[in-house]
Write a protein that holds these residues in place. Sequence first.
Motif, PDB file in Angstrom:
ATOM      1  N   TYR A   1      70.405  50.236  66.084  1.00  0.00           N
ATOM      2  CA  TYR A   1      71.143  51.495  66.198  1.00  0.00           C
ATOM      3  C   TYR A   1      70.161  52.663  66.275  1.00  0.00           C
ATOM      4  O   TYR A   1      70.285  53.537  67.132  1.00  0.00           O
ATOM      5  N   TYR A   2      69.187  52.656  65.390  1.00  0.00           N
ATOM      6  CA  TYR A   2      68.187  53.731  65.388  1.00  0.00           C
ATOM      7  C   TYR A   2      67.444  53.779  66.722  1.00  0.00           C
ATOM      8  O   TYR A   2      67.284  54.838  67.322  1.00  0.00           O
ATOM      9  N   LEU A   3      66.976  52.617  67.186  1.00  0.00           N
ATOM     10  CA  LEU A   3      66.213  52.593  68.430  1.00  0.00           C
ATOM     11  C   LEU A   3      67.058  52.996  69.626  1.00  0.00           C
ATOM     12  O   LEU A   3      66.596  53.714  70.511  1.00  0.00           O
ATOM     13  N   THR A   4      68.306  52.559  69.661  1.00  0.00           N
ATOM     14  CA  THR A   4      69.152  52.811  70.817  1.00  0.00           C
ATOM     15  C   THR A   4      69.656  54.251  70.876  1.00  0.00           C
ATOM     16  O   THR A   4      69.657  54.871  71.934  1.00  0.00           O
ATOM     17  N   TYR A   5      70.091  54.788  69.738  1.00  0.00           N
ATOM     18  CA  TYR A   5      70.746  56.090  69.768  1.00  0.00           C
ATOM     19  C   TYR A   5      69.870  57.262  69.326  1.00  0.00           C
ATOM     20  O   TYR A   5      70.167  58.395  69.662  1.00  0.00           O
ATOM     21  N   LEU A   6      68.812  57.015  68.599  1.00  0.00           N
ATOM     22  CA  LEU A   6      67.996  58.113  68.100  1.00  0.00           C
ATOM     23  C   LEU A   6      66.606  58.161  68.729  1.00  0.00           C
ATOM     24  O   LEU A   6      66.131  59.226  69.103  1.00  0.00           O
ATOM     25  N   ALA A   7      65.944  57.024  68.831  1.00  0.00           N
ATOM     26  CA  ALA A   7      64.582  57.007  69.352  1.00  0.00           C
ATOM     27  C   ALA A   7      64.534  56.727  70.858  1.00  0.00           C
ATOM     28  O   ALA A   7      63.605  57.138  71.535  1.00  0.00           O
ATOM     29  N   LEU A   8      65.491  56.011  71.376  1.00  0.00           N
ATOM     30  CA  LEU A   8      65.687  55.728  72.795  1.00  0.00           C
ATOM     31  C   LEU A   8      64.639  54.863  73.505  1.00  0.00           C
ATOM     32  O   LEU A   8      64.615  54.864  74.732  1.00  0.00           O
TER      33      LEU A   8
END
Length: 57
Positions: A15-22
């Motif tokens: 979730y962090y990689l997909t929506y925040l860090a991209l």
Amino acid sequence: MPTYLVLEGLYRITYYLTYLALPPIHLVCVDNSKNLFVLARYEEEIEIKIAPNGEVF
């Protein structure tokens, strides 16, 4: 088979990689000792290890 704690850690990380860090996630795999690895890369490589107890490194 990953434990509930591992899946919970995987959800938080993806979730962090997909929506925040991209950065795109290239690989998710489980090794023989039941550690789960996530490999993501955008400009620099991100390697994340999730232990069977759910601890994220």
